[in-house]
Scaffold this motif. Structure first.
Motif, PDB file in Angstrom:
ATOM      1  N   ALA A   1      32.169  48.165  31.144  1.00 34.51           N
ATOM      2  CA  ALA A   1      32.895  46.899  31.220  1.00 34.51           C
ATOM      3  C   ALA A   1      34.323  47.109  31.711  1.00 34.51           C
ATOM      4  O   ALA A   1      34.991  48.064  31.328  1.00 34.51           O
ATOM      5  CB  ALA A   1      32.919  46.219  29.858  1.00 34.51           C
ATOM      6  N   LEU A   2      34.779  46.189  32.570  1.00 37.26           N
ATOM      7  CA  LEU A   2      36.177  46.156  33.003  1.00 37.26           C
ATOM      8  C   LEU A   2      36.901  44.950  32.402  1.00 37.26           C
ATOM      9  O   LEU A   2      38.059  44.711  32.681  1.00 37.26           O
ATOM     10  CB  LEU A   2      36.262  46.124  34.535  1.00 37.26           C
ATOM     11  CG  LEU A   2      35.781  47.412  35.235  1.00 37.26           C
ATOM     12  CD1 LEU A   2      35.746  47.209  36.744  1.00 37.26           C
ATOM     13  CD2 LEU A   2      36.673  48.577  34.880  1.00 37.26           C
ATOM     14  N   TYR A   3      36.179  44.155  31.610  1.00 37.89           N
ATOM     15  CA  TYR A   3      36.764  43.064  30.829  1.00 37.89           C
ATOM     16  C   TYR A   3      37.447  41.993  31.660  1.00 37.89           C
ATOM     17  O   TYR A   3      38.403  41.368  31.230  1.00 37.89           O
ATOM     18  CB  TYR A   3      37.716  43.613  29.766  1.00 37.89           C
ATOM     19  CG  TYR A   3      37.026  44.592  28.858  1.00 37.89           C
ATOM     20  CD1 TYR A   3      36.069  44.150  27.956  1.00 37.89           C
ATOM     21  CD2 TYR A   3      37.294  45.947  28.921  1.00 37.89           C
ATOM     22  CE1 TYR A   3      35.401  45.032  27.139  1.00 37.89           C
ATOM     23  CE2 TYR A   3      36.633  46.850  28.111  1.00 37.89           C
ATOM     24  CZ  TYR A   3      35.680  46.380  27.220  1.00 37.89           C
ATOM     25  OH  TYR A   3      35.007  47.267  26.419  1.00 37.89           O
ATOM     26  N   ASP A   4      36.962  41.809  32.893  1.00 36.97           N
ATOM     27  CA  ASP A   4      37.412  40.644  33.647  1.00 36.97           C
ATOM     28  C   ASP A   4      36.240  39.968  34.335  1.00 36.97           C
ATOM     29  O   ASP A   4      36.395  38.913  34.908  1.00 36.97           O
ATOM     30  CB  ASP A   4      38.500  41.006  34.663  1.00 36.97           C
ATOM     31  CG  ASP A   4      38.073  42.144  35.557  1.00 36.97           C
ATOM     32  OD1 ASP A   4      36.866  42.393  35.632  1.00 36.97           O
ATOM     33  OD2 ASP A   4      38.933  42.778  36.169  1.00 36.97           O
ATOM     34  N   SER A   5      35.069  40.595  34.277  1.00 37.01           N
ATOM     35  CA  SER A   5      33.813  39.984  34.730  1.00 37.01           C
ATOM     36  C   SER A   5      33.905  39.404  36.139  1.00 37.01           C
ATOM     37  O   SER A   5      33.348  38.363  36.424  1.00 37.01           O
ATOM     38  CB  SER A   5      33.376  38.888  33.750  1.00 37.01           C
ATOM     39  OG  SER A   5      33.231  39.412  32.456  1.00 37.01           O
ATOM     40  N   THR A   6      34.612  40.084  37.017  1.00 30.89           N
ATOM     41  CA  THR A   6      34.778  39.556  38.367  1.00 30.89           C
ATOM     42  C   THR A   6      33.787  40.141  39.358  1.00 30.89           C
ATOM     43  O   THR A   6      33.801  39.783  40.518  1.00 30.89           O
ATOM     44  CB  THR A   6      36.201  39.847  38.886  1.00 30.89           C
ATOM     45  OG1 THR A   6      36.458  41.251  38.736  1.00 30.89           O
ATOM     46  CG2 THR A   6      37.221  39.067  38.103  1.00 30.89           C
ATOM     47  N   GLU A   7      32.933  41.065  38.896  1.00 30.38           N
ATOM     48  CA  GLU A   7      31.897  41.651  39.742  1.00 30.38           C
ATOM     49  C   GLU A   7      32.483  42.363  40.956  1.00 30.38           C
ATOM     50  O   GLU A   7      31.892  42.396  42.019  1.00 30.38           O
ATOM     51  CB  GLU A   7      30.896  40.576  40.180  1.00 30.38           C
ATOM     52  CG  GLU A   7      30.184  39.916  39.013  1.00 30.38           C
ATOM     53  CD  GLU A   7      29.230  38.827  39.439  1.00 30.38           C
ATOM     54  OE1 GLU A   7      29.196  38.495  40.632  1.00 30.38           O
ATOM     55  OE2 GLU A   7      28.505  38.323  38.578  1.00 30.38           O
ATOM     56  N   ILE A   8      33.660  42.936  40.797  1.00 28.76           N
ATOM     57  CA  ILE A   8      34.251  43.725  41.870  1.00 28.76           C
ATOM     58  C   ILE A   8      34.640  45.084  41.298  1.00 28.76           C
ATOM     59  O   ILE A   8      35.759  45.541  41.445  1.00 28.76           O
ATOM     60  CB  ILE A   8      35.460  43.015  42.517  1.00 28.76           C
ATOM     61  CG1 ILE A   8      36.472  42.579  41.449  1.00 28.76           C
ATOM     62  CG2 ILE A   8      35.018  41.828  43.357  1.00 28.76           C
ATOM     63  CD1 ILE A   8      37.752  42.008  42.045  1.00 28.76           C
ATOM     64  N   ASP A   9      33.664  45.717  40.645  1.00 27.46           N
ATOM     65  CA  ASP A   9      33.925  46.965  39.933  1.00 27.46           C
ATOM     66  C   ASP A   9      34.537  48.033  40.834  1.00 27.46           C
ATOM     67  O   ASP A   9      35.433  48.769  40.422  1.00 27.46           O
ATOM     68  CB  ASP A   9      32.625  47.507  39.328  1.00 27.46           C
ATOM     69  CG  ASP A   9      32.127  46.649  38.181  1.00 27.46           C
ATOM     70  OD1 ASP A   9      32.459  45.458  38.163  1.00 27.46           O
ATOM     71  OD2 ASP A   9      31.409  47.170  37.315  1.00 27.46           O
ATOM     72  N   GLU A  10      34.029  48.139  42.072  1.00 27.02           N
ATOM     73  CA  GLU A  10      34.523  49.195  42.957  1.00 27.02           C
ATOM     74  C   GLU A  10      36.005  48.998  43.274  1.00 27.02           C
ATOM     75  O   GLU A  10      36.796  49.942  43.202  1.00 27.02           O
ATOM     76  CB  GLU A  10      33.708  49.226  44.253  1.00 27.02           C
ATOM     77  CG  GLU A  10      34.151  50.351  45.191  1.00 27.02           C
ATOM     78  CD  GLU A  10      33.381  50.336  46.499  1.00 27.02           C
ATOM     79  OE1 GLU A  10      33.222  51.405  47.092  1.00 27.02           O
ATOM     80  OE2 GLU A  10      32.953  49.246  46.925  1.00 27.02           O
ATOM     81  N   ILE A  11      36.401  47.771  43.596  1.00 32.48           N
ATOM     82  CA  ILE A  11      37.794  47.506  43.946  1.00 32.48           C
ATOM     83  C   ILE A  11      38.705  47.800  42.751  1.00 32.48           C
ATOM     84  O   ILE A  11      39.754  48.429  42.896  1.00 32.48           O
ATOM     85  CB  ILE A  11      37.962  46.042  44.407  1.00 32.48           C
ATOM     86  CG1 ILE A  11      37.168  45.802  45.691  1.00 32.48           C
ATOM     87  CG2 ILE A  11      39.434  45.707  44.612  1.00 32.48           C
ATOM     88  CD1 ILE A  11      37.180  44.364  46.146  1.00 32.48           C
TER      89      ILE A  11
END
Length: 453
Positions: free
Chosen positions: A268-278
């Motif tokens: 999880a990156l805790y912003d749920s923006t579906e741009i994990d790579e960026i």
């Protein structure tokens, strides 16, 4: 059942922490000055006073009973927890500080959050014929953690809310109304309002002895009942695997039925923006000082930094996405020409093999191409903007196929005064073939064909 719940809970956790941390995660980041964007239920009068959010989230869901049917509800949200940093004074006391440094660790005064999950039920649907009002209370709390050179004081305000449940028959189904309302006393300012708010509020509902009906793609005979369902600040969708009908996620953000976490997302990156790579690459560019500042804000931010620092090249490459066979076809061969054998999709010669202005796709056996007239039927793939165009008539401008083998139909809305302008400079709306209904073979009518009933 545990596997079904695990899949649903993974999505629910992403909803819970939507907006919790906003990269680059440092306290000085302007984005981190405005948190808690979704599912916030403020105390009474907070919205009217301009210091907080509306106090209620509510939705109607449809249940197809089968014998003795029961309903359970799990209310999930975050409770704000203020972490104050205090230095130890020479006389053995403590005084407030913005930051506390001990060795290679540091802590900032910061607003954390605590997960809350409160279960209700199961209730027989007959119990809900009269509205149930169920109290939801989270007591206040204070915790003190001693650290070198000082201490961390974590405090939480009391939360008071209520869950309201009711049910009534609707066209052979049962319409269940679910609502959560914050009933805390009015707050005096924004800080007090968010401290007594339910944050990231959502609900997981489970039915036994029956099944939920999709509100996005209703089965035949349920369309009218679905149209009578109301929702306020939320979006109910079927949860769990595609064949599950016993779980419904009532989410404060728009989702489709049976949402899933991408298998490429390793944490999880805790912003749920579906741009994990960026986001991962952005974190990798941070200096050691910036990373230390991010770690000092929140344990979850520290986990993100640590995970990105130790990510393997293979894991990073996995975030880049998946290339599927561009020649895999779901339509009838010959409507969109095949890319010549031996030509890769990125080769300019591949573009010469197709022509979106003349290519076509079959929809319910009808050839749809540039100039065709269709009625739009956005489905579970639709976003908020697409839903605004439901039942509108459009003119097809192009037919495209992506490198993933998916077909998209470009359209302009027929009664849009700017339709000619949109078509002139290529600003089209795009829909999948199963989201349009050909009109060239029938009279234009507001009545839906049997496919959409």
């Amino acid at each position: 059942m545990s596997t079904v719940w695990d899949r649903a809970r993974a999505v629910a956790d992403a909803v819970l922490y939507e907006g919790y941390l906003l990269y680059p995660y440092r306290a000085t980041s302007a984005k981190n000055q405005s948190r808690w964007q979704f599912g916030v239920l403020g105390p009474q009068d907070a919205e009217h006073s301009g210091i907080g959010e509306d106090d209620t989230l509510s939705a109607d869901v449809l249940v197809r009973p089968a014998g003795t049917t029961t309903l359970s509800v799990v209310v999930r949200f975050l409770q704000l927890q203020h972490r104050a940093v205090e230095h130890r004074t020479d006389d053995g006391g403590f005084e407030p500080a913005d930051e506390l440094v001990a060795g290679d660790r540091s802590w900032l005064t910061w607003d954390e959050a605590v997960e809350r999950e409160i279960s209700f039920g199961p209730f027989a649907l007959t119990e809900l014929e009269n509205t149930l009002r169920l109290p939801l209370v989270v007591p206040p709390g204070t915790e003190i953690e001693a650290v070198d050179g000082g201490r961390l004081v974590r405090t939480r305000r009391e939360l008071r809310a209520e869950l309201m449940l009711s049910a009534e028959p609707d066209d052979g189904l049962t319409r269940v109304s679910v609502a959560v309302r914050n009933i805390a006393a009015p707050a005096v300012d924004k800080d007090a309002a968010i401290a007594t708010s339910l944050i990231g509020t959502h609900m997981l509902t489970e039915v036994r002895g029956g099944e939920f009906v999709s509100l996005l793609e209703p089965p035949p005979g349920a369309t009218a009942a679905v149209a009578r369902c109301r929702r306020h600040r939320c979006f109910p969708v079927l949860a769990g695997p595609p064949d599950a009908r016993d779980l419904m996620l009532i989410s404060p953000i728009i989702l489709y039925d049976h949402p899933e976490i991408a298998e490429q997302s390793d944490g999880a990156l805790y912003d749920s923006t579906e741009i994990d790579e960026i986001l991962t690459l952005r974190i990798m560019t941070m200096t050691d000082e910036e990373k230390a500042q991010a770690r000092a804000t929140d344990p979850l931010a520290a986990q993100i930094i640590d995970r990105c620092d130790t990510m393997s090249p293979e894991a990073l490459l996995n975030l880049h996405g998946v290339l599927r066979d561009p020649h895999a076809r779901t339509d009838v061969a010959g409507l969109i020409p095949e890319i010549p054998e031996g030509v890769d999709w990125w080769d300019p010669m591949a573009d010469n093999a197709v022509n979106p202005g003349v290519d076509a796709v079959l929809v319910d056996g009808v050839r749809v191409s540039c100039g065709s007239r269709v009625r739009l039927r956005p489905t579970r793939r639709a976003d908020a903007q697409d839903l605004f165009y439901a039942d509108r008539v459009a003119r097809v401008t192009s037919v495209h196929e992506t490198v993933d083998g998916e077909t998209h139909i470009g359209v302009v809305i027929e009664d849009d005064p700017a339709a000619d302008l949109h078509e002139w400079y290529g600003r089209y709306l795009y829909f999948a073939p199963d989201e349009v209904e050909p009109l060239d073979i029938q009279e234009l009518s507001p009545e839906r064909s049997s496919r959409w009933q």
